[in-house]
Enzyme design. Structure first.
Site, short mmCIF file in Angstrom:
data_model
loop_
_atom_site.label_atom_id
_atom_site.label_comp_id
_atom_site.label_asym_id
_atom_site.label_seq_id
_atom_site.Cartn_x
_atom_site.Cartn_y
_atom_site.Cartn_z
CG ASN A 1 -1.72 1.25 1.38
OD1 ASN A 1 -1.86 2.02 0.44
ND2 ASN A 1 -2.28 1.48 2.57
CE LYS B 1 0.27 3.59 4.89
NZ LYS B 1 -0.04 3.73 6.29
CG HIS C 1 -5.89 1.92 5.13
ND1 HIS C 1 -5.48 2.84 6.06
CD2 HIS C 1 -4.86 1.06 4.96
CE1 HIS C 1 -4.24 2.54 6.42
NE2 HIS C 1 -3.84 1.47 5.77
CD GLU D 1 -3.13 5.60 6.67
OE1 GLU D 1 -3.14 5.68 5.44
OE2 GLU D 1 -2.18 5.12 7.33
CD GLU E 1 -3.63 -2.70 7.39
OE1 GLU E 1 -2.50 -2.94 6.96
OE2 GLU E 1 -4.24 -1.64 7.16
N GLY F 1 2.21 1.97 10.92
CA GLY F 1 3.19 3.06 10.81
C GLY F 1 3.87 3.43 12.10
CB SER G 1 4.92 -1.99 12.25
OG SER G 1 4.47 -0.69 12.55
C1 PEP Z 1 -0.90 0.16 6.06
O1 PEP Z 1 -0.86 1.32 5.67
O2 PEP Z 1 -1.86 -0.55 5.75
C2 PEP Z 1 0.20 -0.35 6.88
C3 PEP Z 1 0.11 -1.55 7.36
O3 PEP Z 1 1.26 0.49 7.07
P1 PEP Z 1 2.68 0.11 7.73
O4 PEP Z 1 3.12 -1.19 7.11
O5 PEP Z 1 3.57 1.24 7.36
O6 PEP Z 1 2.46 -0.03 9.21
#
Ligand code: PEP
Length: 266
Positions: free
Chosen positions: A10, A12, A93, A95, A164, A170, A209
């Protein structure tokens, strides 16, 4: 026999035409042979189609509209995404749930649109830190999934779910493998309870992460069907390393302390 693992990147709101092409060069040189997808911002989809079309890497979008067409300025429909050769779309997601106040009902409608356009929706669910600390994870996941299950019926089997935990995205603080196993078990049981045995085909990914150093640990969890990778998908060499770990993941995946339920599936 452990099914092949799926790795989804992803980007973003990152990337550029130049970065898409550079990514494709690395993929062409060093393909590890696992099922993988890169979800790019909408304007980069044509470049992804051009660059990845001749490679085994699939591409996808990070959102689609809950509507088919009409007066919805700024929205992008699932059909338009499909016309650009994409096969996947991330939906719900955290976000988008947070910054765009997306509701579980809208997310269910988006998943329906995606399926109607021939895309595989990757529906994200997960609790935030406050909900985790208040031991509300099971309740939150149930709430996030119930409308999806009702809206999709038998089509649920065609969806990918990404667990998630918001506190892991992040932050560098990935969830513990034991927690991931238990939570994936809860989600799987809940889907079967509400949608019937065909829901056991739903693939459940972990995201939060993930990086090349810890990916193998998560991939060796028997209930983890793959990974959703944010930050580490921006560097092609990191992403390829994670894909390699997925490709190498053996049939004897360990079950990691997945015995303590996080809640009832009902
Ligand atoms: C995400 O944006 O779905 C995500 C898992 O980000 P990260 O791997 O940076 O934690």
């Amino acid at each position: 026999m452990t099914a092949a693992k799926l790795v989804v990147g992803n980007w973003k709101m990152n990337g550029s035409l130049v970065r898409v092409r550079a990514f494709a060069d690395v993929v062409a040189r060093d393909w590890p042979g696992c099922e993988s997808v890169l979800c790019v911002p909408h304007p980069l989809l044509p470049a992804a189609q051009m660059a990845f079309g001749a490679t085994p890497l699939r591409w996808g979008a990070q959102d689609c509209s809950a509507e088919d067409d009409g007066a919805f300025t700024g929205e992008v429909s699932a059909r338009m995404i499909g016309e650009l050769g994409a096969r996947y779309v991330i939906i719900g997601h955290s976000e988008r749930r947070l910054a765009h106040a997306e509701t579980d009902g809208q997310i269910a409608s988006k998943a329906q649109r995606a399926l109607a356009a021939g895309l595989t929706p990757i529906v994200c669910v997960g609790e935030n830190a406050e909900e985790r600390d208040g031991e509300q994870t099971a309740m939150v996941l149930r709430r996030q999934l119930v409308q999806l299950v009702r809206a999709l019926g038998r089509d649920l089997a065609c969806v990918v779910i990404a667990y998630e935990p918001v506190w892991a995205i992040g932050t560098g603080a990935a969830a513990e493998p034991g927690l991931i196993e238990r939570t994936h078990g809860f989600i799987a049981d809940m889907l079967v309870f509400h949608a019937g045995p065909s829901a056991s085909a739903v693939r459940i990914l972990y995201g939060g992460s993930v990086n090349p150093r810890n990916a193998g640990v998560f991939l060796s969890c028997s209930r983890v069907a793959g990974l959703l990778v944010g930050g580490a998908s921006l560097a092609p060499t990191d992403f390829m390393q994670i894909c390699k770990a997925a490709a190498q993941c053996s049939d004897n995946a360990a079950s990691v302390d997945g015995n303590t339920p996080i809640g009832q599936a009902s």
